[in-house]
Design a protein around this motif. Sequence first.
Motif, PDB file in Angstrom:
ATOM      1  N   ASP A  70       6.124   0.681  -4.295  1.00  0.00           N
ATOM      2  CA  ASP A  70       5.542  -0.039  -3.171  1.00  0.00           C
ATOM      3  C   ASP A  70       6.254   0.413  -1.893  1.00  0.00           C
ATOM      4  OD1 ASP A  70       7.945  -1.472  -2.916  1.00  0.00           O
ATOM      5  OD2 ASP A  70       7.105  -3.345  -3.683  1.00  0.00           O
ATOM      6  N   VAL A  87       6.237   0.225  -9.595  1.00  0.00           N
ATOM      7  CA  VAL A  87       5.103  -0.547 -10.107  1.00  0.00           C
ATOM      8  C   VAL A  87       4.274   0.351 -11.021  1.00  0.00           C
ATOM      9  CG1 VAL A  87       2.990  -1.784  -9.472  1.00  0.00           C
ATOM     10  CG2 VAL A  87       4.996  -1.904  -7.978  1.00  0.00           C
ATOM     11  N   ASP A 131      -0.829  -5.777  -0.851  1.00  0.00           N
ATOM     12  CA  ASP A 131       0.233  -5.122  -1.606  1.00  0.00           C
ATOM     13  C   ASP A 131      -0.026  -3.624  -1.448  1.00  0.00           C
ATOM     14  OD1 ASP A 131       0.688  -7.724  -2.391  1.00  0.00           O
ATOM     15  OD2 ASP A 131       0.965  -7.224  -4.503  1.00  0.00           O
ATOM     16  N   LEU A 162       0.898   0.253  -2.174  1.00  0.00           N
ATOM     17  CA  LEU A 162       1.575   1.161  -3.092  1.00  0.00           C
ATOM     18  C   LEU A 162       1.415   2.585  -2.603  1.00  0.00           C
ATOM     19  CD1 LEU A 162       0.358  -0.372  -6.477  1.00  0.00           C
ATOM     20  CD2 LEU A 162       2.457  -0.880  -5.223  1.00  0.00           C
TER      21      LEU A 162
END
Length: 162
Positions: A30, A36, A108, A110
């Motif tokens: 991230d 992740v 979020d 990434l």
Amino acid sequence: MKKYIFSVLLMLLGIASTAMAQLPSVTLKDINGKTVRTDTLNNGGKPFIIDFFATWCHPCNRELKAINEVYEDWQKETGVKLFAISIDQAQNIHKVKPLVEENGWEYDVLLDPNSDFKRALGIQMIPYVIVCDGKGNIVYKHNGYTDGAENELLAKVKELLK
């Protein structure tokens, strides 16, 4: 004969409905450096959206800005979550976090600097959006952006909640 055809159709529909694609397993970071795995992306059993973008892609940024204007309402109404996946290469990765902060994006975010996740999904062009159901099954895909296309995303999410 009609019963046989009807039975075959039901069986095929059953197979089609259970044969949805799952997210591939790719390890990304991230924007804060946390690792992740993409096959673990989820929204606590609710639908989620994955939006591939790059800092240099004007249609991508228009799309994410348009969604940002209604994102809070979407979350209140549906509980949907958006994962924005930057495909900026390593030499431009430092531009992602300032862009996100400048626009106030609550997504979020990434980083996919080698396009591993993008390639694993067979994506050729961006912007590219995927809608997943609450179990992580890919149920909708769309590439390109035209003004108002974000409304179609909300409609797909609402369909999943029925």
